[in-house]
Design a protein around this motif. Structure first.
Motif, mmCIF file in Angstrom:
data_model
loop_
_atom_site.group_PDB
_atom_site.id
_atom_site.type_symbol
_atom_site.label_atom_id
_atom_site.label_comp_id
_atom_site.label_asym_id
_atom_site.label_seq_id
_atom_site.Cartn_x
_atom_site.Cartn_y
_atom_site.Cartn_z
ATOM 1 N N ILE A 235 5.291 7.070 -0.299
ATOM 2 C CA ILE A 235 6.103 5.859 -0.458
ATOM 3 C C ILE A 235 5.236 4.622 -0.305
ATOM 4 O O ILE A 235 4.135 4.672 0.243
ATOM 5 N N THR A 236 5.797 3.565 -0.819
ATOM 6 C CA THR A 236 5.107 2.279 -0.730
ATOM 7 C C THR A 236 5.591 1.558 0.526
ATOM 8 O O THR A 236 6.794 1.544 0.798
ATOM 9 N N VAL A 237 4.671 1.014 1.263
ATOM 10 C CA VAL A 237 5.053 0.339 2.509
ATOM 11 C C VAL A 237 4.435 -1.059 2.513
ATOM 12 O O VAL A 237 3.492 -1.335 1.752
ATOM 13 N N PRO A 238 4.939 -1.913 3.353
ATOM 14 C CA PRO A 238 4.384 -3.273 3.396
ATOM 15 C C PRO A 238 2.910 -3.269 3.797
ATOM 16 O O PRO A 238 2.423 -2.327 4.435
ATOM 17 N N GLU A 239 2.248 -4.337 3.415
ATOM 18 C CA GLU A 239 0.807 -4.454 3.653
ATOM 19 C C GLU A 239 0.443 -4.214 5.105
ATOM 20 O O GLU A 239 -0.534 -3.549 5.406
ATOM 21 N N GLU A 240 1.296 -4.711 5.975
ATOM 22 C CA GLU A 240 0.925 -4.645 7.380
ATOM 23 C C GLU A 240 2.074 -4.112 8.229
ATOM 24 O O GLU A 240 3.243 -4.362 7.959
ATOM 25 N N GLY A 241 1.670 -3.406 9.263
ATOM 26 C CA GLY A 241 2.640 -2.971 10.281
ATOM 27 C C GLY A 241 3.699 -2.054 9.713
ATOM 28 O O GLY A 241 3.475 -1.305 8.760
ATOM 29 N N GLY A 242 4.864 -2.133 10.312
ATOM 30 C CA GLY A 242 5.984 -1.322 9.839
ATOM 31 C C GLY A 242 6.118 0.001 10.582
ATOM 32 O O GLY A 242 5.173 0.500 11.194
ATOM 33 N N THR A 243 7.327 0.494 10.532
ATOM 34 C CA THR A 243 7.644 1.768 11.185
ATOM 35 C C THR A 243 8.377 2.655 10.196
ATOM 36 O O THR A 243 9.271 2.188 9.477
ATOM 37 N N ARG B 51 0.856 -1.180 0.000
ATOM 38 C CA ARG B 51 0.000 0.000 0.000
ATOM 39 C C ARG B 51 0.902 1.244 0.000
ATOM 40 O O ARG B 51 2.130 1.140 0.084
ATOM 41 N N THR B 52 0.337 2.417 -0.079
ATOM 42 C CA THR B 52 1.157 3.627 -0.061
ATOM 43 C C THR B 52 0.774 4.494 1.142
ATOM 44 O O THR B 52 -0.370 4.483 1.593
ATOM 45 N N VAL B 53 1.785 5.198 1.595
ATOM 46 C CA VAL B 53 1.566 6.178 2.654
ATOM 47 C C VAL B 53 2.097 7.512 2.137
ATOM 48 O O VAL B 53 3.150 7.566 1.486
ATOM 49 N N SER B 54 1.382 8.598 2.400
ATOM 50 C CA SER B 54 1.885 9.909 1.985
ATOM 51 C C SER B 54 1.732 10.872 3.139
ATOM 52 O O SER B 54 1.113 10.564 4.159
ATOM 53 N N GLY B 55 2.296 12.021 2.986
ATOM 54 C CA GLY B 55 2.201 13.013 4.048
ATOM 55 C C GLY B 55 3.096 14.208 3.770
ATOM 56 O O GLY B 55 3.716 14.319 2.693
ATOM 57 N N GLN C 295 13.401 0.191 1.621
ATOM 58 C CA GLN C 295 12.241 0.837 1.006
ATOM 59 C C GLN C 295 12.118 2.258 1.540
ATOM 60 O O GLN C 295 12.208 2.480 2.755
ATOM 61 N N GLY C 296 11.883 3.219 0.648
ATOM 62 C CA GLY C 296 11.678 4.571 1.150
ATOM 63 C C GLY C 296 11.861 5.616 0.081
ATOM 64 O O GLY C 296 11.931 5.301 -1.121
ATOM 65 N N GLY C 297 11.958 6.847 0.498
ATOM 66 C CA GLY C 297 12.138 7.954 -0.451
ATOM 67 C C GLY C 297 12.468 9.229 0.299
ATOM 68 O O GLY C 297 12.818 9.192 1.478
ATOM 69 N N VAL C 298 12.384 10.344 -0.397
ATOM 70 C CA VAL C 298 12.640 11.638 0.245
ATOM 71 C C VAL C 298 11.496 12.596 -0.075
ATOM 72 O O VAL C 298 10.797 12.422 -1.077
#
Lengths: 1064, 551
Positions: A50-58, A11-15, A38-41
């Protein structure tokens, strides 16, 4: 530059990432999923996706200088974050030699960094003086309070016996010449407080300053590094991207300037001698009516009685009274306007910065102005993924108009301050005409041959200087591989300066004829740097960065001087307006330097860093066989708090550093073979016969052999330095210490050794002599108060002690004369085992027990045959203390500095006493006996009684004689004009307020701040004559090596300013 | 492999970039604006202007310095009371400019002239070196000579005995004469004699006569003197050894005394003792008689001094209270006394526009027509200012001096010449010189009758005096004639004791105190002394005499 890696199942997270301090958006923040790659600036607007794993993560957010934060993703798809400054700033990056950026903790040597914001908003147009009191290890002294005058800076003392001791200035990778160019030949015998060319740099454009104090820090600059290096990064040069796409900053300030302190004048006695009125300089005459019961002189003949042109005043009388404000009213309130606009803009590929500013300063002396107009444009762009190009151009126009200074007694000189601070107490300076209506000449209370009327002088004599300075550089970089980068920078800087030094007819200066001296200087410097950088982590524990560099430098200076004598039209200060013109001194010099260097850095586990550098230079100014020289350096940084993992809340950080380096100094061009001087006859005296000579026999030119004997085997000077440093931080970094000790030795000094005239030469330019500097630098950075409501109190203190000793001179030489004032007056000399540039002057004769010998004929002193050391101008230590209290956008800061010790030969104080104008000499209706024994003036021996005993002095002298005869002031020996120059000063006070975002939210402004500042509001120099209120921070010689001497200087000034800064 | 290739190419191109063109790139260390060699003529001119300036009456000139010691002038300060110091401007500047300027340039001129077979220039250079060195011995006694001018090869030249130097200078003068006698010898760059070898030879003999007279107390110089007289010394003012100046202010080509003394308000005072002696008065209860023209005012006065106050001025016309006032002499002459520094309160008052100055004859100032005016040498005169021609020659060795020396030698029985006739010849030469300069400046000549009256008065005194007092009359007359080149008077006073100068303690003036003795030699430049490791101790100027001063 956000990059996105795509995984089908993710999935993706933005902000948006913003600053917690001012709410501005933060581009370039690293955002990575913890434990992965995995990541970006964030992009220019602070947004990331950025794209992050389906579940959890920090998510880990990191950015240099900001505190790294970890955020659980949970189920959120939008994560906005505010980031705060990392209070420990362990990851701080500083600009080091050749523009290499390095992490502070990896540095094995001391480096001082000052942000550009510390230099603006303090009502000081000179960026060097704005640093006073803020940097350990650096000695900064202003030469004069005149607007636009030069500033001297030395880092860790003097490394050269007689050569250049000013640091190398590097602006955006290019050397920045800081010469002082004058129309006259000496600031002592004429001219005034000229500027030095660093002042062409616009403080508004300074992003940051790094001061490379030690040899190790500066070693990559090789033969130019001996005096330390000041590396300046400008806003246009760094062309940093704005946090927004486009940001405009307007900085506007206004300050008023006043004389800081005038002497406390006595207003009891007027001019004359022995309590009787006469028209003389000294105020030793009759008391004014009402001050003493016997006072009887009520009127005096008008001062201009008998002066042709003032016939209406002949035979008239004027009241004999004090004019208590006759000195004070000479000065005006000065003003400084400073306005600048900075525009930063760009996109992901290209950035651009434009800075335009204007400084307008009017000094406290009428017609003293300094104006600087500057425009700079810098841009960087990425052509493709591997090639970067950029450029930076700057143009500055500097204009200085100032008054005539120098020692008034010099032949042909006429200082505006000849009598200004010691006006006769009954002189009605403001109420009487200063210009003769017949011919516009100066009219004063004493003869024009003695002094010009200061009101006339500031209108009809002066110095003007106009400088056009340019700076253009181009750089390109190419990433050959992701770990190999090739970069190249070439640039040219230089200036054309025109100086005009003039006296209109009817001055003491130029013998009253009227004189215009024009001096044109052209300076150009070309610098090319090629750098190959390899950055490779060898394995997880070992990192490596290697740099191979190549440097070419060429400096060209050309100047020509013309003197025109006799004005045709009184008001036109132009050489075409003079009766006859002669060329008088000019020159051309060109030098080249060619260097290769390497810089190798090894890191182990981020706590142990080893750095080795080496440079080889080839200089055009040295003999072929000595022209190549090699400079090695090495340094080590050990962060033991990390190595032993002993950080705690109490002990936050600990680092040891050590370095050793060798740097050098070549010589000026054309120093190795003797030459003949054309149209010269070898007489160094004012008014001497000049060539060509036209007489009844014919017209003759003539040439003389130069008086400098040359050494065909000249070698470069070498300086080596060992430095040890310790950095400690406690209480979550709220208390920090940085201490450095160093031992620097400079050998093979290139000196013009004075040799006896009978050798046919006055000096011999050769190697010889060793100089040492041992010192300690201490910085304390403490935050005793930091409350949750934002209240914070910070104390930043610096301590500098440097002992600069002449270890040896050339074999056989007992001393080296560094500089002289007038023949027979004070000199600066180097003596083995003693400190740098001691003052030597005439002394009174004493007997074997140190008693003063007294002339029995008059009760006065007897001059000794030989001069002696009478003073040491070097300060014992310098302390700077900055206190800052801040709360919710309000910031109050005060800089106190204290300079302990150092002697000053002060003609101003000598004159204040000798002219009897201050309260120090007011108590005078008494006779005194100088303690001592009678002596024989012919033999300089004590007079003995028949039993062989000495005879104590019993001959009284009056107070007038005590300060005017062969005694303690004017006409006395030099030793009585030496004072200890210790001074404590409230250098700077500022109160700033940054408007909160909440208020600005609906305005176009991104930020707004206003600050009030004061400079030099208070000082105390306890060891100078009490009533003189004299500020010892004045010197005759601008940025030269000869320090500790002062002749007829204007008083120092204080300023009050307001500064407004807006961004939108 | 691709990476490796890239790196290799890169490394190679780096090396090429770095070292390409390095060869001549650094060979730019020749000064384009200053030559490594100049012509002999250039060096001769530079040396002549250097020599003349150093002995003249400018700000640092030895002329005014010795003039103050010999009471021609009064300078405020310690010098007023014989307080010579090793840091005095004249001492420091003259030592430096003679050794590093004239002596060195003449040394190169001699070496270069011999190579180029320019023997005339070599001879003149040798004579100038003898002129300079003999004068330096006269001032300082022992000075470096035999080992000078070697630069860094010998940084501590020995201080040689003055007598040894004198002996060598006689040989040098003979060598100079021989060189000047070469075929078609001509002096290049000669701003003094325009190149005439014959005049230089006469000068060489004249210098020998001066030197022989200086040392006459140390040994019998009769035969040498007679040989020099036979060879011929200067006896015509047309042959005077003098630097003729120009009138250009920029470049500074004027008489150094004019350019320093006539800066408006800046001049040096004239000693009232000198002035009153010329007025024919026995001054200040001096105690002895200054016999020269006793009772008759010297007609040279308006050529010697310039009164800024016009005739008829009273004491109140001075800008401040005066020390030596118009009422003291009944003329507008205004000055201060010797030995009054910091004692007489009026000594320090500014008299820049009121004081009397050195006039036309000594420095090229203005002939005193009695109208006064503020002296100035500015190119633009302000209201009330007056100026002079400024181009008066600086006399260095002239016909007047030669005649006086011959008179002294005859009077002291060294020669068999007629002392009385030579005294007349000397005084007449002095008047001729004054008239020559007056003529050049457009000023009136001295009235012939006045000259006769004055000369007759001197001769009446001379004829009435005993032989020793006859010598005193000759020396006082010479002291008067030498004004403008006081250096000779300094030698004369030490050799003969005449004139007996103003003594601040035995005069009848309350505002003068003499605390030091007459200096029998100069102090060395103290800073220079410290640089030379074989230098002697500083001279005690009250007692350390030069070798020929065995009085």
């Amino acid at each position: 530059m956000a990059t996105t890696m795509s995984f089908a199942q993710d999935r993706t997270v933005s902000g948006k990432v913003t600053s917690s301090e001012d709410g501005s958006t933060l581009p370039g923040v690293n955002v990575v999923v913890k434990g992965t790659t995995q990541g970006g600036v964030t992009n220019m607007d602070g947004n990331y996706k950025i794209t992050v794993p389906e579940e959890g993560g920090t998510l880990v957010f990191s950015f240099i200088g900001l505190e790294t934060q970890e955020v659980e993703i949970g189920t959120r798809s939008v994560i906005d974050l505010q980031m705060a400054s990392d209070v420990q700033q362990l990851g701080e990056v500083v600009v080091t030699a050749v523009g290499i950026k390095r992490e502070a903790k990896a540095l094995g040597y001391g480096i001082e960094k000052i942000g550009g914001d510390k230099l603006t908003a303090v009502s000081e147009p000179d960026p060097l003086r704005a640093m006073q009191g803020k940097v350990a290890g650096v000695n900064i002294g202003g030469s004069s309070s005149a607007a636009g005058s030069a500033t001297r800076i030395t880092i860790r003392g003097n490394s050269s016996l007689a050569g250049n001791n000013q640091p190398l200035f590097i602006v955006d990778g290019m050397p920045y010449n800081n010469s002082t160019n004058m129309a006259g030949t000496s600031q002592l015998t004429g001219g005034g407080a000229s500027g030095s060319r660093f002042q062409d740099l616009d403080p508004n454009n300074i992003e940051s300053i790094s001061i490379l104090k030690g040899a190790a820090a500066a070693a990559l600059y090789g033969s130019r590094a001996a005096n330390g290096v000041i590396v300046i990064t400008t806003k246009s040069g760094s062309a940093g991207a704005s946090k927004k796409g486009l940001e405009i900053t307007i900085n506007s300030s206004f300050a008023i300037e006043q004389v800081a302190n005038l002497p406390d004048y006595q207003n009891t006695y007027g001019t004359g001698t022995n309590f009787e009125y006469s028209q003389v300089n000294g105020s030793w005459g009759a008391p004014f009516i009402g001050t003493k019961n016997y006072a009887s002189t009520a009127t005096i003949p008008h001062w201009y009685n008998g002066v042709i042109g003032f016939e209406e005043l002949w035979g008239t009388e004027v009241p004999y009274q004090a004019y208590p404000n006759n000195v004070k009213d000479f000065f005006q309130t000065g003003k400084i306007f400073d306005n600048s606009v900075t525009i930063q803009g760009g996109n992901e590929k290209s950035v651009m910065t434009l800075v335009a500013s204007s400084t307008r300063q009017e000094g406290v002396v009428p017609n003293n102005v300094f104006n600087r107009t500057s425009i700079s444009l810098g841009a960087q762009t990425q052509l493709n993924n591997k090639v970067n190009i950029g450029g930076n151009i700057q143009y500055t126009s500097s204009v200085q108009n100032t008054f005539q200074g120098g020692a008034n007694n010099a032949i042909g000189n006429g200082s505006a301050f000849a009598r200004t601070l010691y006006l006769g107490r009954n002189w009605d300076l403001q109420g009487q005409p200063f210009q003769n209506p017949l011919n516009n000449s100066s009219q004063f209370f004493v003869a024009t041959s003695q002094a010009d009327n200061p009101l006339w002088s500031v209108e009809n004599a002066g110095l003007e200087s106009q400088t056009d300075r340019y700076f253009a550089s181009f750089n390109a970089g190419y990433d050959i591989l992701d770990w190999i980068n090739l970069s190249y920078r070439i640039g040219v800087t230089g200036y054309n300066q025109r100086n005009l030094d003039y006296f209109r007819p009817g001055s003491r200066g130029a013998g009253g004829s009227g004189q215009v001296v024009n001096n044109y200087t052209r300076f150009q410097e070309i610098e090319s740097n090629l750098l190959l950088t390899v950055t490779k982590d060898i394995n997880e524990d070992f990192s490596f960065r290697g740099i191979l560099g190549h440097n070419v430098n060429q400096r060209t200076t050309e100047n020509q001087r013309y003197t025109g004598i006799g004005y045709v039209d009184f008001f036109i200060n132009d050489i075409d307006n003079t009766d006859n013109v002669t060329p008088g001194g000019g020159g051309f010099s060109q030098r080249r330097l060619f260097g290769v260097y390497t810089d190798l850095q090894f890191g182990y586990r981020d706590y142990l860093f080893l750095n080795a550098t080496a440079r080889n230079d080839w200089s055009s100014t040295l003999p072929l066989e000595n022209r190549s020289f090699f400079y090695p350096a090495t340094s080590l940084s050990f962060v033991f708090s990390d190595a032993f993992d002993i950080s705690s809340n109490l002990f936050s950080f600990g680092k040891l550093r050590a370095s050793w380096a060798q740097v050098g100094n070549d010589t000026s061009p054309y120093q190795i073979v003797p030459v003949y001087l054309l149209n010269a006859n070898g007489i160094a005296a004012a008014g001497a016969t000049a060539l060509p000579l036209t007489n009844s026999v014919g017209t003759f030119s003539g040439s003389t052999l130069s008086n400098i004997a040359r050494d065909p085997n000249l070698k470069p000077e070498r300086t080596s330095e060992v430095e040890l440093g310790l950095e400690l931080k406690f209480f979550n970094s709220r208390l920090g210490f940085d201490v450095a000790v160093y031992d620097r030795r400079s050998v093979d000094q290139i000196v013009q050794v004075a040799i006896p005239d009978e050798s046919g030469f006055t000096t011999f330019l050769t190697n010889g002599g060793e100089l040492s500097n041992k010192g300690i630098e201490l910085t304390i950075d403490a935050t005793p108060v930091r409350l949750s409501n934002g209240l914070q109190w910070n104390v930043y203190g610096t301590f500098t002690h440097n002992r600069n000793v002449i270890e040896s001179l050339r074999a056989g030489a007992e001393e080296l004369v560094l500089g002289s004032t007038f023949v027979g007056s004070v000199q600066a000399v180097h003596i083995p085992g003693q400190e740098y540039g001691l003052l030597r002057g005439s002394v009174a004769a004493r007997d074997d027990e140190g008693n003063l010998l007294i002339n029995p004929a008059d009760g006065q002193l007897i001059p000794a045959l030989n001069p002696e050391i009478i003073g040491n101008p070097n300060p014992d230590f310098i302390v700077g203390l900055t206190n800052t209290v801040s709360w919710k956008g309000i910031s109050l800061s005060a800089v106190l500095d204290w300079r302990q010790g150092g002697d000053l030969y002060s003609q101003t104080n000598l004159s204040l006493l000798g002219r009897g104008v201050t309260k120090d000499t007011e108590d005078r209706e008494i006779n005194r006996i100088i303690p001592g024994v009678y002596g024989d003036v012919n033999t300089q021996e004590p007079i003995r009684t028949e039993s062989g005993g000495k005879v104590p002095n019993q001959t009284m002298v009056d107070v007038n004689t005590l300060y005017f005869g062969q005694t303690f002031a004017i006409n006395g020996q030099d030793e009585w004009a030496i004072w200890d120059a210790t001074v404590i000063r409230l250098r700077e006070v500022s109160l700033g307020y940054t408007l909160p975002k909440s208020i600005l939210g609906k305005t176009p402004f991104g930020s707004a701040s206003i600050s009030l500042s004061g400079r030099n509001l208070w000082f105390n120099a306890p060891n100078l004559p009490e009533a003189s209120n004299f500020d010892p921070e004045v010197s005759q010689f601008g940025n030269g090596n000869f320090q500790g001497v002062e002749f007829t200087s204007p008083p120092s000034t204080k300023r009050y300013g307001v500064n407004l800064r807006l961004t939108f | 492999m691709k990476y490796l290739y890239k790196i290799k190419t890169l490394a190679l191109s780096f090396v090429v970039l770095v070292f390409a063109g390095c060869e001549n790139f650094l060979d730019i260390n020749d000064d384009p604006n200053n030559p490594l060699k100049v012509s002999t003529a250039q060096l001769i001119t530079a040396a002549q202007t250097n020599l003349a300036y150093t002995f003249a009456n400018g700000g640092s000139g030895l002329g005014r310095y010795t003039g103050t010691i010999t009471k021609h002038w009064v300078q405020r300060g310690q010098l007023n009371d014989y307080g010579l110091e090793g840091t005095d401007f004249s001492v420091v500047v003259s030592w430096a400019s003679l050794y590093t300027g004239a002596m060195t340039d003449l040394q190169v001129a001699i070496e270069q002239g011999l190579e180029e077979e320019d023997f005339g220039s070599v001879g003149a250079a040798q004579i100038m070196r003898a002129y300079i060195m003999s004068s330096m011995v006269d001032f300082w006694g022992d000075v470096p000579y035999f080992e000078i001018g070697q630069g860094s090869a010998l940084e501590a030249p020995a201080f040689d005995n003055g007598a040894d130097i004198y002996a060598d200078l006689f040989i040098l003068l003979d060598a100079g004469i021989e060189n000047l006698k070469s075929n078609n010898a001509k002096v290049n760059g000669d701003a003094i004699y325009g190149g005439s070898a014959a005049k230089w030879i006469t000068l060489a003999n004249s210098l020998k006569l001066r030197m022989l007279n200086n040392i006459r107390l140390t040994r019998d110089v009769s035969s040498e003197v007679n040989a020099v007289l036979t060879a011929g010394v200067i006896n015509d003012i047309a042959d005077d050894f003098q630097m003729t100046y120009g009138s250009s202010l920029n470049p500074e080509n004027r008489n150094p005394g004019f350019s320093s003394e006539w800066v408006a308000g800046n001049g040096t005072y004239i000693d009232p003792f000198f002035f009153e002696t010329m007025m024919g008065n026995d001054t200040f209860g001096h105690g002895g008689l200054l016999l020269a023209g006793a009772g008759v005012a010297d007609p040279r006065i308006p050529y010697y001094f310039f009164n800024q106050l016009p005739i008829g001025s009273g004491d109140g016309d001075a800008e401040n209270d005066c020390a030596y006032c118009p009422s003291d002499s009944g003329t507008p002459f205004l000055s201060i006394y010797s030995f009054s520094f910091n004692i007489d309160p009026k000594e320090g008052f500014d008299q820049g526009m009121s004081r009397s100055l050195a006039g036309l004859f000594p420095v090229g100032g203005r002939f005193d027509d009695g109208l006064g005016g503020i002296a100035s040498n500015s190119s633009t005169l302000l209201e009330g200012q007056v100026t002079g021609p400024g181009n008066t020659p600086q006399r260095l060795l002239d016909a007047t001096e030669m005649a006086f020396i011959r008179a002294e030698l005859a009077q002291t029985n060294v020669t068999a010449e007629d002392a009385r006739a030579l005294l007349v010849e000397a005084i007449n030469a002095s008047f001729a010189k004054v008239n020559e300069i007056a003529n050049g400046a457009g000023a009136p000549a001295v009235d012939g009758a006045d000259i006769t009256t004055y000369t007759d008065a001197v001769l009446v005194n001379y004829d009435a005096a005993a032989p020793e007092q006859q010598l005193e009359i000759i020396m006082v007359s010479k002291w008067i004639a030498q004004f403008g080149n006081s250096i000779i008077s300094y030698n004369d006073i030490r050799r003969t004791g005449y004139p007996r100068l103003h003594n601040g303690n035995t005069d009848n003036l309350s505002q003068t105190v003499q605390t030091r003795d007459f200096p029998v030699s100069f102090p060395y430049d103290i800073n220079n002394l410290q640089l030379n490791s074989v230098a002697p101790e500083q001279r005690v100027i009250a007692t350390d005499k030069v070798f020929w001063d065995i009085n």
